[in-house]
Design a protein around this motif. Structure first.
Motif, PDB file in Angstrom:
ATOM      1  N   UNK A 118      18.521  60.130   5.204  1.00 27.05           N
ATOM      2  CA  UNK A 118      17.701  61.060   5.994  1.00 27.05           C
ATOM      3  C   UNK A 118      18.518  61.712   7.108  1.00 27.05           C
ATOM      4  N   UNK A 119      19.330  60.931   7.798  1.00 27.64           N
ATOM      5  CA  UNK A 119      20.152  61.496   8.867  1.00 27.64           C
ATOM      6  C   UNK A 119      21.105  62.559   8.324  1.00 27.64           C
ATOM      7  N   UNK A 120      21.768  62.243   7.232  1.00 24.92           N
ATOM      8  CA  UNK A 120      22.723  63.200   6.664  1.00 24.92           C
ATOM      9  C   UNK A 120      22.021  64.488   6.237  1.00 24.92           C
ATOM     10  N   UNK A 121      20.883  64.350   5.551  1.00 26.63           N
ATOM     11  CA  UNK A 121      20.178  65.535   5.061  1.00 26.63           C
ATOM     12  C   UNK A 121      19.582  66.336   6.212  1.00 26.63           C
ATOM     13  N   UNK A 122      18.961  65.651   7.157  1.00 28.50           N
ATOM     14  CA  UNK A 122      18.308  66.343   8.271  1.00 28.50           C
ATOM     15  C   UNK A 122      19.311  67.091   9.124  1.00 28.50           C
ATOM     16  N   UNK A 123      20.413  66.452   9.464  1.00 34.73           N
ATOM     17  CA  UNK A 123      21.406  67.121  10.306  1.00 34.73           C
ATOM     18  C   UNK A 123      22.019  68.314   9.581  1.00 34.73           C
ATOM     19  N   UNK A 124      22.251  68.195   8.287  1.00 40.12           N
ATOM     20  CA  UNK A 124      22.801  69.326   7.528  1.00 40.12           C
ATOM     21  C   UNK A 124      21.803  70.482   7.467  1.00 40.12           C
ATOM     22  N   UNK A 125      20.547  70.185   7.209  1.00 37.55           N
ATOM     23  CA  UNK A 125      19.533  71.237   7.151  1.00 37.55           C
ATOM     24  C   UNK A 125      19.378  71.929   8.500  1.00 37.55           C
ATOM     25  N   UNK A 126      19.398  71.162   9.578  1.00 38.94           N
ATOM     26  CA  UNK A 126      19.268  71.759  10.903  1.00 38.94           C
ATOM     27  C   UNK A 126      20.496  72.589  11.283  1.00 38.94           C
ATOM     28  N   UNK A 130      22.790  74.686   3.037  1.00 33.91           N
ATOM     29  CA  UNK A 130      22.006  74.507   1.821  1.00 33.91           C
ATOM     30  C   UNK A 130      22.401  73.154   1.227  1.00 33.91           C
ATOM     31  N   UNK A 131      21.415  72.308   1.003  1.00 33.76           N
ATOM     32  CA  UNK A 131      21.699  70.916   0.686  1.00 33.76           C
ATOM     33  C   UNK A 131      21.240  70.579  -0.738  1.00 33.76           C
TER      34      UNK A 131
END
Length: 290
Positions: A118-126, A130-131
Motif C-alpha cells: 500500500x505504501x509503495x502504490x500510494x506514494x507512487x500514485x500521489x 502510472x502504476x
C-alpha cells in the motif's frame, strides 16, 4: 523547532469535532490529529470536515488501516484532500489492529507485506505515476490519478514492532509512534528507521511524530496511571506526563531531544473537555516548548 499537536479522540462524539477544530485554529495549535479506530469515526470524513472548518491548522489521520481500503481509491481520496487543502493534510497508513481487522473479515496473513504494498502504490500514485503492480495484496493495472497533488505530499506510516519501524524508514515519508513510546524507545526506533532508509537507499527527509498521553487538572496522576494500565504500562518510567503545563512541556522536550520532530499530545479516554484540552496544549504548553 518541535511541532506540537493534539488528538481529537474518537471516543468523543463526532459532532464535537467542529468546536475542537475551531478552538485549535484560534489558539494557534500546529496540528490536530484524528484516529480511525474501529468502530468509532471515519478518518477521511472527519479530516475533510476539520480542514474545511479551518484555514491554517494542519490535520492528520493517524492511522488509516489499509486492510479496509483499495489502494487506488484511498490514493484518490488523499489526493483530493491534498488539492483542496494544500500543505495542510497529513495522512498516515497502518496495517490496523489485527483483532479489529478480523472482525470485518479483512485480516491479512502478512500485515507487513500488505502495508509495504500500500505504501509503495500510494506514494507512487500521489507522485502522479502510472502504476501497474501484481502484488500479494495490491493489484493495479495501468492506474494513474487524473488529479494527483500539485506538490510533493508526505505519507506517514504507523509503526510499533521492529520490523514495522524498519519498513516505515524504507517505504514511508515519516513515522508515527504510539503513546507507549518512551524517549529510550524512540532512540531505538530511530536506529531502525535509519537501517530501513539505508537498505532502501533513501536520503530524503523523514519526519518522526510521537504521540504522548498528557493529563492536567485535578487527579491528573491517577488518571494517567489508569490510562497506561489499559496497556499494562502503568509502571513504565518516562511514559506520558501528568501535571501542569511546565511538567508536560518538560516531557515533550525529552521526546524532542530523543529525535521527535512532532509531539502530539493525546488526552485520556475519559477526557470530558476536548476543547479545553486543545486550548491548554496550544496556549499553555506550546510557549514552553523550544
Amino acid at each position: 523547532m518541535t511541532s506540537l499537536g493534539a488528538v481529537f479522540r474518537p471516543q468523543s462524539p463526532p459532532e464535537q469535532l467542529r468546536e475542537v477544530a475551531l478552538a485549535a485554529e484560534a489558539a494557534g495549535l500546529d496540528q490536530l490529529w484524528l484516529w480511525e479506530d474501529c468502530f468509532l469515526e471515519s478518518g477521511i470524513a472527519s479530516a475533510a470536515a476539520a480542514l474545511a472548518w479551518t484555514e491554517r491548522l494542519k490535520v492528520g489521520i493517524g492511522l488509516l488501516p489499509v486492510p479496509l481500503r483499495n489502494a487506488a481509491i484511498a490514493s484518490m481520496e488523499l489526493a483530493t484532500l491534498h488539492r483542496l487543502f494544500p500543505g495542510r493534510f497529513l495522512p498516515g497508513l497502518g496495517h490496523g489492529v489485527q483483532s479489529w481487522m478480523g472482525q470485518v473479515g479483512a485480516r491479512a496473513e502478512s500485515p507487513l507485506t500488505l502495508l509495504r504494498e500500500h505504501l509503495d502504490a500510494t506514494r507512487a500514485l500521489l507522485r502522479g505515476e502510472r502504476v501497474t503492480t501484481e502484488g500479494r495484496y495490491v493489484r493495479l493495472d495501468g492506474v494513474a490519478l487524473d488529479w494527483p497533488p500539485a506538490a510533493p505530499t508526505p505519507v506517514f506510516a504507523g509503526a510499533k514492532g521492529p520490523r514495522t519501524v524498519r519498513l516505515s524508514g524504507a517505504a514511508a515519508d515519516g513515522t508515527i509512534f504510539e503513546a507507549s513510546t518512551t524517549p529510550a524507545d524512540l532512540r531505538a526506533g530511530l536506529r531502525l528507521i535509519e537501517e530501513g532508509r539505508a537498505e532502501a537507499g533513501r536520503s530524503d527527509d523523514h519526519h518522526v511524530l510521537v504521540y504522548m498521553t498528557a493529563v492536567t487538572g485535578p487527579d491528573a496522576e491517577r488518571r494517567l496511571r489508569a490510562e497506561l494500565a489499559l496497556d499494562g504500562r502503568e509502571m513504565t518510567p518516562g511514559l506520558g506526563a501528568a501535571g501542569d503545563a511546565q511538567t508536560i512541556a518538560k516531557a515533550v522536550e525529552q521526546l524532542a531531544d530523543a529525535g521527535a520532530d512532532s509531539v502530539v499530545l493525546q488526552p485520556t479516554a475519559d477526557e470530558t473537555d476536548p476543547v479545553g484540552f486543545v486550548r491548554f496544549v496550544a496556549q499553555e504548553v506550546r510557549p514552553l516548548v523550544g
